[in-house]
Each structure stands twice: as C-alpha cells, then as structure tokens.
Design a protein around this motif. Structure first.
Motif, PDB file in Angstrom:
ATOM      1  N   ALA A   1     -20.440 -66.909  18.524  1.00 53.85           N
ATOM      2  CA  ALA A   1     -19.871 -66.594  17.317  1.00 53.85           C
ATOM      3  C   ALA A   1     -21.433 -66.048  16.634  1.00 53.85           C
ATOM      4  CB  ALA A   1     -19.284 -67.082  16.624  1.00 53.85           C
ATOM      5  N   PHE A   2     -22.795 -67.231  16.240  1.00 53.61           N
ATOM      6  CA  PHE A   2     -23.191 -66.843  15.912  1.00 53.61           C
ATOM      7  C   PHE A   2     -24.547 -66.247  15.757  1.00 53.61           C
ATOM      8  CE2 PHE A   2     -27.557 -69.408  14.935  1.00 53.61           C
ATOM      9  CZ  PHE A   2     -27.604 -68.910  12.795  1.00 53.61           C
ATOM     10  N   ILE A   3     -25.136 -64.848  17.572  1.00 48.67           N
ATOM     11  CA  ILE A   3     -25.412 -64.467  17.620  1.00 48.67           C
ATOM     12  C   ILE A   3     -24.749 -63.183  17.263  1.00 48.67           C
ATOM     13  CG2 ILE A   3     -26.299 -63.062  19.624  1.00 48.67           C
ATOM     14  CD1 ILE A   3     -26.141 -65.571  21.356  1.00 48.67           C
ATOM     15  N   GLN A   4     -23.694 -62.983  16.884  1.00 49.03           N
ATOM     16  CA  GLN A   4     -22.727 -61.830  16.712  1.00 49.03           C
ATOM     17  C   GLN A   4     -23.578 -61.425  15.453  1.00 49.03           C
ATOM     18  OE1 GLN A   4     -19.174 -62.899  18.309  1.00 49.03           O
ATOM     19  NE2 GLN A   4     -18.700 -61.377  19.992  1.00 49.03           N
ATOM     20  N   GLN A   5     -22.935 -62.504  14.756  1.00 43.64           N
ATOM     21  CA  GLN A   5     -23.139 -62.674  13.229  1.00 43.64           C
ATOM     22  C   GLN A   5     -24.437 -62.101  12.502  1.00 43.64           C
ATOM     23  OE1 GLN A   5     -23.189 -66.360  11.141  1.00 43.64           O
ATOM     24  NE2 GLN A   5     -22.743 -65.937   8.932  1.00 43.64           N
TER      25      GLN A   5
ATOM     26  N   ASN B   1     -38.261 -67.729  19.377  1.00 40.64           N
ATOM     27  CA  ASN B   1     -39.302 -66.466  19.436  1.00 40.64           C
ATOM     28  C   ASN B   1     -37.207 -65.011  20.043  1.00 40.64           C
ATOM     29  OD1 ASN B   1     -38.957 -66.601  22.890  1.00 40.64           O
ATOM     30  ND2 ASN B   1     -39.853 -68.444  22.608  1.00 40.64           N
ATOM     31  N   ARG B   2     -38.090 -64.302  20.015  1.00 41.30           N
ATOM     32  CA  ARG B   2     -37.439 -62.636  20.823  1.00 41.30           C
ATOM     33  C   ARG B   2     -36.844 -62.767  22.234  1.00 41.30           C
ATOM     34  NH1 ARG B   2     -36.832 -57.474  22.704  1.00 41.30           N
ATOM     35  NH2 ARG B   2     -35.845 -56.234  21.535  1.00 41.30           N
ATOM     36  N   ARG B   3     -37.552 -63.622  22.960  1.00 43.84           N
ATOM     37  CA  ARG B   3     -37.591 -63.250  24.242  1.00 43.84           C
ATOM     38  C   ARG B   3     -36.031 -64.548  24.415  1.00 43.84           C
ATOM     39  NH1 ARG B   3     -39.365 -62.349  29.308  1.00 43.84           N
ATOM     40  NH2 ARG B   3     -39.107 -63.586  30.903  1.00 43.84           N
ATOM     41  N   ALA B   4     -36.353 -65.740  23.878  1.00 43.48           N
ATOM     42  CA  ALA B   4     -35.355 -66.360  24.302  1.00 43.48           C
ATOM     43  C   ALA B   4     -33.612 -66.225  23.371  1.00 43.48           C
ATOM     44  CB  ALA B   4     -35.389 -67.853  23.490  1.00 43.48           C
ATOM     45  N   PHE B   5     -34.198 -65.442  22.459  1.00 44.37           N
ATOM     46  CA  PHE B   5     -32.995 -64.734  21.572  1.00 44.37           C
ATOM     47  C   PHE B   5     -31.966 -63.680  22.173  1.00 44.37           C
ATOM     48  CE2 PHE B   5     -30.170 -62.080  18.221  1.00 44.37           C
ATOM     49  CZ  PHE B   5     -29.479 -63.304  18.424  1.00 44.37           C
ATOM     50  N   PHE B   6     -33.082 -62.712  23.009  1.00 41.50           N
ATOM     51  CA  PHE B   6     -32.472 -61.621  24.020  1.00 41.50           C
ATOM     52  C   PHE B   6     -31.990 -62.484  25.299  1.00 41.50           C
ATOM     53  CE2 PHE B   6     -32.538 -58.676  27.094  1.00 41.50           C
ATOM     54  CZ  PHE B   6     -32.097 -57.678  26.872  1.00 41.50           C
ATOM     55  N   GLU B   7     -32.527 -63.942  25.403  1.00 40.00           N
ATOM     56  CA  GLU B   7     -31.377 -63.876  27.071  1.00 40.00           C
ATOM     57  C   GLU B   7     -29.952 -64.671  26.708  1.00 40.00           C
ATOM     58  OE1 GLU B   7     -32.685 -64.500  30.201  1.00 40.00           O
ATOM     59  OE2 GLU B   7     -34.059 -63.242  29.859  1.00 40.00           O
TER      60      GLU B   7
ATOM     61  N   ASN C   1     -28.234 -57.989  10.161  1.00 41.25           N
ATOM     62  CA  ASN C   1     -29.620 -57.749  10.948  1.00 41.25           C
ATOM     63  C   ASN C   1     -29.401 -55.887  11.467  1.00 41.25           C
ATOM     64  OD1 ASN C   1     -32.170 -59.546   9.989  1.00 41.25           O
ATOM     65  ND2 ASN C   1     -29.885 -61.047  10.930  1.00 41.25           N
ATOM     66  N   GLY C   2     -28.192 -55.415  11.528  1.00 43.91           N
ATOM     67  CA  GLY C   2     -27.993 -54.472  11.836  1.00 43.91           C
ATOM     68  C   GLY C   2     -28.690 -53.492  13.329  1.00 43.91           C
ATOM     69  N   GLY C   3     -27.994 -54.911  13.883  1.00 40.49           N
ATOM     70  CA  GLY C   3     -28.742 -54.360  15.165  1.00 40.49           C
ATOM     71  C   GLY C   3     -29.813 -55.182  16.032  1.00 40.49           C
ATOM     72  N   ASN C   4     -30.183 -55.821  14.441  1.00 39.93           N
ATOM     73  CA  ASN C   4     -32.602 -55.467  14.957  1.00 39.93           C
ATOM     74  C   ASN C   4     -32.561 -56.559  15.869  1.00 39.93           C
ATOM     75  OD1 ASN C   4     -35.019 -56.222  14.633  1.00 39.93           O
ATOM     76  ND2 ASN C   4     -35.181 -53.958  13.640  1.00 39.93           N
ATOM     77  N   VAL C   5     -32.675 -56.775  16.812  1.00 45.65           N
ATOM     78  CA  VAL C   5     -33.135 -57.626  17.829  1.00 45.65           C
ATOM     79  C   VAL C   5     -33.658 -59.081  17.085  1.00 45.65           C
ATOM     80  CG1 VAL C   5     -33.186 -58.953  20.006  1.00 45.65           C
ATOM     81  CG2 VAL C   5     -32.010 -57.344  19.551  1.00 45.65           C
ATOM     82  N   THR C   6     -35.029 -58.568  17.040  1.00 44.93           N
ATOM     83  CA  THR C   6     -36.323 -58.863  16.495  1.00 44.93           C
ATOM     84  C   THR C   6     -35.948 -60.345  15.131  1.00 44.93           C
ATOM     85  OG1 THR C   6     -37.288 -57.622  17.612  1.00 44.93           O
ATOM     86  CG2 THR C   6     -38.805 -58.672  15.441  1.00 44.93           C
ATOM     87  N   ARG C   7     -35.333 -59.070  14.306  1.00 46.80           N
ATOM     88  CA  ARG C   7     -34.500 -59.700  12.951  1.00 46.80           C
ATOM     89  C   ARG C   7     -33.670 -61.139  13.630  1.00 46.80           C
ATOM     90  NH1 ARG C   7     -34.683 -54.759  10.408  1.00 46.80           N
ATOM     91  NH2 ARG C   7     -31.825 -54.836  10.082  1.00 46.80           N
TER      92      ARG C   7
ATOM     93  N   LYS D   1     -26.777 -63.634  28.204  1.00 48.70           N
ATOM     94  CA  LYS D   1     -25.979 -64.516  28.439  1.00 48.70           C
ATOM     95  C   LYS D   1     -24.594 -64.287  28.319  1.00 48.70           C
ATOM     96  CE  LYS D   1     -24.761 -69.717  28.281  1.00 48.70           C
ATOM     97  NZ  LYS D   1     -25.355 -71.673  27.730  1.00 48.70           N
ATOM     98  N   TYR D   2     -24.764 -64.064  27.416  1.00 52.46           N
ATOM     99  CA  TYR D   2     -22.967 -63.704  26.710  1.00 52.46           C
ATOM    100  C   TYR D   2     -22.944 -62.618  26.750  1.00 52.46           C
ATOM    101  CZ  TYR D   2     -23.467 -68.745  25.195  1.00 52.46           C
ATOM    102  OH  TYR D   2     -23.241 -70.222  24.765  1.00 52.46           O
ATOM    103  N   ARG D   3     -23.704 -61.516  27.551  1.00 50.70           N
ATOM    104  CA  ARG D   3     -22.928 -60.407  27.279  1.00 50.70           C
ATOM    105  C   ARG D   3     -23.275 -59.145  26.417  1.00 50.70           C
ATOM    106  NH1 ARG D   3     -19.242 -60.299  33.225  1.00 50.70           N
ATOM    107  NH2 ARG D   3     -20.847 -61.426  33.993  1.00 50.70           N
ATOM    108  N   ILE D   4     -24.057 -59.702  25.459  1.00 46.93           N
ATOM    109  CA  ILE D   4     -24.190 -59.148  24.282  1.00 46.93           C
ATOM    110  C   ILE D   4     -25.065 -57.763  23.721  1.00 46.93           C
ATOM    111  CG2 ILE D   4     -23.694 -59.859  21.297  1.00 46.93           C
ATOM    112  CD1 ILE D   4     -23.288 -62.544  21.612  1.00 46.93           C
ATOM    113  N   GLU D   5     -24.433 -57.316  23.516  1.00 49.66           N
ATOM    114  CA  GLU D   5     -25.274 -55.661  22.834  1.00 49.66           C
ATOM    115  C   GLU D   5     -25.597 -55.465  21.644  1.00 49.66           C
ATOM    116  OE1 GLU D   5     -26.666 -54.214  25.829  1.00 49.66           O
ATOM    117  OE2 GLU D   5     -25.328 -55.199  27.529  1.00 49.66           O
ATOM    118  N   PRO D   6     -26.544 -55.301  21.601  1.00 45.15           N
ATOM    119  CA  PRO D   6     -26.669 -54.717  20.201  1.00 45.15           C
ATOM    120  C   PRO D   6     -26.323 -54.214  19.548  1.00 45.15           C
ATOM    121  CG  PRO D   6     -29.040 -54.342  20.977  1.00 45.15           C
ATOM    122  CD  PRO D   6     -28.236 -55.203  21.828  1.00 45.15           C
ATOM    123  N   ALA D   7     -25.999 -52.749  20.660  1.00 46.82           N
ATOM    124  CA  ALA D   7     -25.194 -51.645  20.039  1.00 46.82           C
ATOM    125  C   ALA D   7     -24.757 -51.419  19.472  1.00 46.82           C
ATOM    126  CB  ALA D   7     -25.504 -50.011  20.874  1.00 46.82           C
TER     127      ALA D   7
END
Length: 350
Positions: A305-309, A328-334, A314-320, A338-344
């Motif tokens: 839920a926190f990642i989705q929020q 860090n971006r890599r840990a967040f992307f992992e 942040n409009g799907g911007n993974v870095t922000r 893990k939860y199969r969450i796509e930014p699109a």
C-alpha cells in the motif's frame, strides 16, 4: 516478541510509532476516534479537514462498519457548522412510506396517523448537517424531493401548499455501489451527481491489517474505561488471531470482539483463548499461521500500500517515489518487482 508487542500496543491512540507530525501535535477531538496509520486509511482521513471547509455535499462510500458515520461526524465538527445541529438518520430504518414525511415534515392530517404537524429532520438540522446513512434505501419519490432541496435549498412538507427554505449541509453514505444502482434504475443519476461533489472511499479492515494492533488497543482502553476495570495487555497469540481474521464486519466487528474479550478476560493479559470469533474462542489450532507469518503478512500489506501511495502521489515517477521513501532507486525498484507493481497505471492516472 511478546514484550515487544505489549510495548508497541501501549502507544497513544492515533499516534504511529516513530517521528512525525502526529508526535508533535495532538489531533483535533473530532479526529481522535479515527485510529490507524495505514496509507489507504490516512489518505482518506487527511481529506476530512479539507471537506470541512466547504459546504458542498459529501458522499462517503465503504463497507458496513468501516467508520462512515465517524467520518461524517468529523466533517461536521471540523466545519463552521460545528455549533449547530448534527442530525444522523439511517434511511433503511424508516419505513419507505414514512421516509418522505420524516425528512421534510408533514402538516396535520396529511395522512392517516398524522395527528399533529411535524417539521421534519431537514428543518431540525437548520444551520447544521444532516447525515443520510444508507442513502441507497431512499424511495424514488423521496429522491426527487431531496434533489430539489439540494438544488434550491427549499422543501415542501407532505400535505403543505408552500415551500420553506432550510440552510442544511447534506452528507450521505452508502455501502452499496451507487453507480450500479443508477445503471439498474434504482437510484437517480441527477441525485447521484448532486450528492457526489466530494467523495470519500473508506477501505475495509482486511485492506488495512497493519492498523489492527493499534485499533485493538484503542478499543481495549475504551472498554476498560467503560466497564471500570484495568486495561489488559495483548499477547502475541491473541494478536495473531485478530490479524488472521477477515473481519467481514470491519472495524465495528473488531470493536465488539475486543469489548467482549476485555469483559471475559480473567487476567491482566488477553490471550487467544479470550478472542471469540464466530463462536470459536480458544480454538487456537484454527489459526494455521504462526505469529511470525501473521506479522509478515501485515508488513507485506503495508509495504504494498505504501509503494502504491508513493507512486500515485509522484505520478508514477520511480525516482521521485524512491526519494520520498528515503530509499535508493534500486532498492525501491526491487520492492516494486517483489509485489509486481508497475508504474505505468500511476502515470496514466495523472
């Protein structure tokens, strides 16, 4: 683990562990009954002070027992109408043939049994807020009169020849999908649009399991005060039992279960044997998960839920989003992988 659980659950009501604004200022009294820190819940509660600034109609949606009336009450008492009447009414509890008269009043002799004139709930709420719970139960005739009132702030008592003006804010709630009812012809489309100016969607308790521990101790303290007995602590196996339950009755069901447990508890600690779920008190074997597994599931729900929020804000911007999470971006992307969450989808929603 048991010591850690008991320490964590003694936190003040409504205050999550860790530093943050909640540690620096006490919440408004109207918000103290809204307990929880899961992102899905906090996001909705954060809207209440904003909704309170304006007189627009509010529609609150959510399953039975999720706290719709608590949120409506908070909007009223946070608003400029706080010193004026707060009138809650359950539309499903009033016979359909009497609902129109209950809302808008009637003159003497308007129908059989109308031995005296009554002003109606709309007039009684003058200057304040009228909360219409289970609005989906309104008959079509009453829906039309409510629409007219929302448009013109005027209403006509049953049997009356004249219209009267009333300064009332309407907050409505439903546990049924009004868009589907509209499509089926059971709810007026124009009324839905009038009511649905500001909207609140309350998550079910199964969607905010991370809040169960905090809610439980909030209800333990409340029951202890009500029944004038010491507040027991909560054992790990009791928490496991609570987290593993699906809670079809949501927060209201949890409150009842906890109050019953406090009354039946024979010591200073609530154990799994004190938790009566559907007549299965003490059946600890019915809980297949270990405490560690139950805790892991709660953490998983929170992280997802926190990642989705963060992605949504942040409009799907993974870095922000990663920067907002202080990762860090890599840990967040992992975590996203893990939860199969796509930014699109979060970019598309902007």
């Amino acid at each position: 683990m048991g010591v850690r659980v008991r320490r964590m659950l003694r936190l003040p009501c409504g205050v999550p562990e860790g530093d943050g604004p909640a540690d620096q200022a006490a919440p408004h009294p109207a918000l103290r009954a809204l307990v929880g820190h899961s992102p899905a819940f906090v996001q909705q509660v954060a809207r209440l002070p904003v909704f309170a600034r304006y007189d627009a109609s509010v529609m609150i949606l959510g399953d039975t027992g999720t706290g719709k009336e608590l949120c409506a009450r908070a909007i009223h008492y946070l608003s400029a109408r706080a010193d004026n009447p707060w009138i809650p009414v359950n539309c499903a509890a009033i016979p359909a043939e009497l609902l129109e008269a209950e809302l808008f009043g009637h003159v003497k002799g308007a129908y059989t049994g109308a031995h005296a004139a009554r002003p109606g709930l709309v007039r009684e709420a003058e200057g304040g807020t009228l909360f219409l719970d289970e609005i989906d139960s309104l008959p079509r005739a009453a829906q039309g009169k409510l629409l007219r009132f929302l448009q013109d702030k005027e209403c006509r008592a049953v049997g009356a020849d004249t219209v009267q003006h009333a300064d009332v804010r309407i907050i409505a709630a439903s546990n049924r999908p009004l868009m589907q009812l509209r499509a089926d012809g059971a709810f007026r489309q124009d009324l839905l649009y009038r009511l649905n100016v500001l909207t609140l969607h309350l998550p079910a308790l199964r969607e905010r399991r991370a809040d169960i521990a905090q809610l439980t101790m909030h209800f333990v303290r409340g029951a202890a005060v009500q029944w004038q007995r010491p507040a027991p602590t909560l054992s790990g196996d009791a928490l496991q039992r609570l987290i593993s339950h699906d809670w079809p009755g949501n927060v209201r069901e949890l409150k009842n279960v906890v109050e019953r447990a406090v009354l039946m508890c024979g010591g200073d600690t609530l154990s799994a044997a004190d938790i009566d779920l559907d007549g299965t008190a003490g059946d600890v074997a019915a809980c297949e998960d270990s405490f560690r597994m139950a805790k892991a599931r709660m953490v998983e729900h929170f992280e997802r839920a926190f990642i989705q929020q963060l992605l949504a804000s942040n409009g799907g911007n993974v870095t922000r989003a990663a920067q907002a999470a202080k990762k860090n971006r890599r840990a967040f992307f992992e975590l996203m992988r893990k939860y199969r969450i796509e930014p699109a989808p979060f970019r598309d929603s902007q």
